[in-house]
Design a protein around this motif. Structure first.
Motif, PDB file in Angstrom:
ATOM      1  N   ASP A 130      32.021  31.378  77.104  1.00 11.52           N
ATOM      2  CA  ASP A 130      32.075  32.663  76.401  1.00 11.52           C
ATOM      3  C   ASP A 130      33.471  33.015  75.898  1.00 11.52           C
ATOM      4  O   ASP A 130      33.739  34.161  75.539  1.00 11.52           O
ATOM      5  N   GLY A 131      34.372  32.035  75.850  1.00 13.46           N
ATOM      6  CA  GLY A 131      35.704  32.265  75.289  1.00 13.46           C
ATOM      7  C   GLY A 131      35.661  32.636  73.822  1.00 13.46           C
ATOM      8  O   GLY A 131      36.610  33.213  73.295  1.00 13.46           O
ATOM      9  N   ASP A 132      34.551  32.338  73.156  1.00  9.60           N
ATOM     10  CA  ASP A 132      34.417  32.696  71.745  1.00  9.60           C
ATOM     11  C   ASP A 132      34.319  34.203  71.541  1.00  9.60           C
ATOM     12  O   ASP A 132      34.468  34.683  70.425  1.00  9.60           O
ATOM     13  N   THR A 133      34.107  34.968  72.612  1.00  9.91           N
ATOM     14  CA  THR A 133      34.053  36.426  72.485  1.00  9.91           C
ATOM     15  C   THR A 133      35.443  37.055  72.496  1.00  9.91           C
ATOM     16  O   THR A 133      35.587  38.242  72.227  1.00  9.91           O
ATOM     17  N   LEU A 134      36.476  36.257  72.799  1.00  8.38           N
ATOM     18  CA  LEU A 134      37.851  36.754  72.790  1.00  8.38           C
ATOM     19  C   LEU A 134      38.346  36.917  71.360  1.00  8.38           C
ATOM     20  O   LEU A 134      37.923  36.188  70.457  1.00  8.38           O
ATOM     21  N   ASP A 135      39.260  37.843  71.158  1.00 10.34           N
ATOM     22  CA  ASP A 135      39.904  37.973  69.860  1.00 10.34           C
ATOM     23  C   ASP A 135      40.651  36.689  69.546  1.00 10.34           C
ATOM     24  O   ASP A 135      41.256  36.082  70.443  1.00 10.34           O
ATOM     25  N   ASP A 136      40.634  36.256  68.285  1.00 10.90           N
ATOM     26  CA  ASP A 136      41.281  34.999  67.904  1.00 10.90           C
ATOM     27  C   ASP A 136      42.770  34.936  68.251  1.00 10.90           C
ATOM     28  O   ASP A 136      43.317  33.860  68.458  1.00 10.90           O
ATOM     29  N   ALA A 137      43.432  36.075  68.315  1.00 10.77           N
ATOM     30  CA  ALA A 137      44.872  36.094  68.596  1.00 10.77           C
ATOM     31  C   ALA A 137      45.200  36.139  70.077  1.00 10.77           C
ATOM     32  O   ALA A 137      46.376  36.140  70.459  1.00 10.77           O
ATOM     33  N   THR A 138      44.204  36.138  70.951  1.00 12.59           N
ATOM     34  CA  THR A 138      44.440  36.210  72.395  1.00 12.59           C
ATOM     35  C   THR A 138      45.177  34.960  72.868  1.00 12.59           C
ATOM     36  O   THR A 138      44.715  33.842  72.660  1.00 12.59           O
ATOM     37  N   PRO A 139      46.345  35.142  73.503  1.00 19.14           N
ATOM     38  CA  PRO A 139      47.098  33.974  73.992  1.00 19.14           C
ATOM     39  C   PRO A 139      46.439  33.325  75.201  1.00 19.14           C
ATOM     40  O   PRO A 139      45.931  34.008  76.090  1.00 19.14           O
ATOM     41  N   ILE A 140      46.463  31.995  75.194  1.00 23.04           N
ATOM     42  CA  ILE A 140      45.911  31.177  76.279  1.00 23.04           C
ATOM     43  C   ILE A 140      47.025  30.261  76.779  1.00 23.04           C
ATOM     44  O   ILE A 140      47.646  29.558  75.985  1.00 23.04           O
ATOM     45  N   ILE A 141      47.299  30.292  78.077  1.00 23.18           N
ATOM     46  CA  ILE A 141      48.279  29.402  78.694  1.00 23.18           C
ATOM     47  C   ILE A 141      47.577  28.600  79.773  1.00 23.18           C
ATOM     48  O   ILE A 141      46.868  29.156  80.618  1.00 23.18           O
ATOM     49  N   ILE A 142      47.775  27.297  79.743  1.00 22.51           N
ATOM     50  CA  ILE A 142      47.222  26.403  80.763  1.00 22.51           C
ATOM     51  C   ILE A 142      48.410  25.793  81.500  1.00 22.51           C
ATOM     52  O   ILE A 142      49.239  25.130  80.880  1.00 22.51           O
ATOM     53  N   GLU A 143      48.505  26.050  82.786  1.00 25.26           N
ATOM     54  CA  GLU A 143      49.580  25.521  83.616  1.00 25.26           C
ATOM     55  C   GLU A 143      48.964  24.451  84.522  1.00 25.26           C
ATOM     56  O   GLU A 143      48.116  24.758  85.359  1.00 25.26           O
ATOM     57  N   ILE A 144      49.386  23.210  84.322  1.00 25.41           N
ATOM     58  CA  ILE A 144      48.822  22.099  85.079  1.00 25.41           C
ATOM     59  C   ILE A 144      49.868  21.597  86.077  1.00 25.41           C
ATOM     60  O   ILE A 144      50.981  21.243  85.684  1.00 25.41           O
ATOM     61  N   VAL A 145      49.504  21.563  87.341  1.00 25.79           N
ATOM     62  CA  VAL A 145      50.389  21.068  88.385  1.00 25.79           C
ATOM     63  C   VAL A 145      50.029  19.628  88.660  1.00 25.79           C
ATOM     64  O   VAL A 145      48.865  19.293  88.874  1.00 25.79           O
ATOM     65  N   VAL A 146      51.037  18.768  88.601  1.00 27.05           N
ATOM     66  CA  VAL A 146      50.842  17.337  88.823  1.00 27.05           C
ATOM     67  C   VAL A 146      51.704  16.870  90.003  1.00 27.05           C
ATOM     68  O   VAL A 146      52.736  17.462  90.280  1.00 27.05           O
ATOM     69  N   THR A 147      51.235  15.851  90.679  1.00 33.78           N
ATOM     70  CA  THR A 147      52.036  15.274  91.761  1.00 33.78           C
ATOM     71  C   THR A 147      52.283  13.816  91.498  1.00 33.78           C
ATOM     72  O   THR A 147      51.667  13.203  90.671  1.00 33.78           O
TER      73      THR A 147
END
Length: 93
Positions: free
Chosen positions: A76-93
């Motif tokens: 349902d991310g398509d219901t967000l406004d197109d300008a909504t910022p998305i940050i993905i923080e990936i932790v790696v070892t």
């Protein structure tokens, strides 16, 4: 005996909801639609130990998304406004 610290690092990727495709349960954002910490277009997400998703600077619960090396799926991310910022923080070892 010496203490050996494990290697842990974070990789961050940014985009906006408008860069996603699909609707409803299949809404996803491809890794290639994000930029990394250096401001360069990403080619793939690293294999995570774990990851955090921020939508409009708010951390999301783990049931909000699924991540592969190719894309992040946000039902349902398509219901967000197109300008909504998305940050993905990936932790790696």
């Amino acid at each position: 005996m010496a203490i050996i610290k494990p290697f842990v690092a974070a990789r961050r990727f940014s985009t906006t909801a408008g860069d996603g495709t699909g609707t409803g349960a299949t809404f996803n954002i491809l890794a290639t639609a994000t930029t990394n910490d250096a401001g360069v277009a990403a080619t793939a997400f690293p294999v995570p130990t774990y990851y955090n998703l921020y939508i409009n600077a708010q951390i999301q619960t783990s049931d909000t998304s699924t991540l592969t090396t190719a894309a992040i799926t946000i039902p349902d991310g398509d219901t967000l406004d197109d300008a909504t910022p998305i940050i993905i923080e990936i932790v790696v070892t």
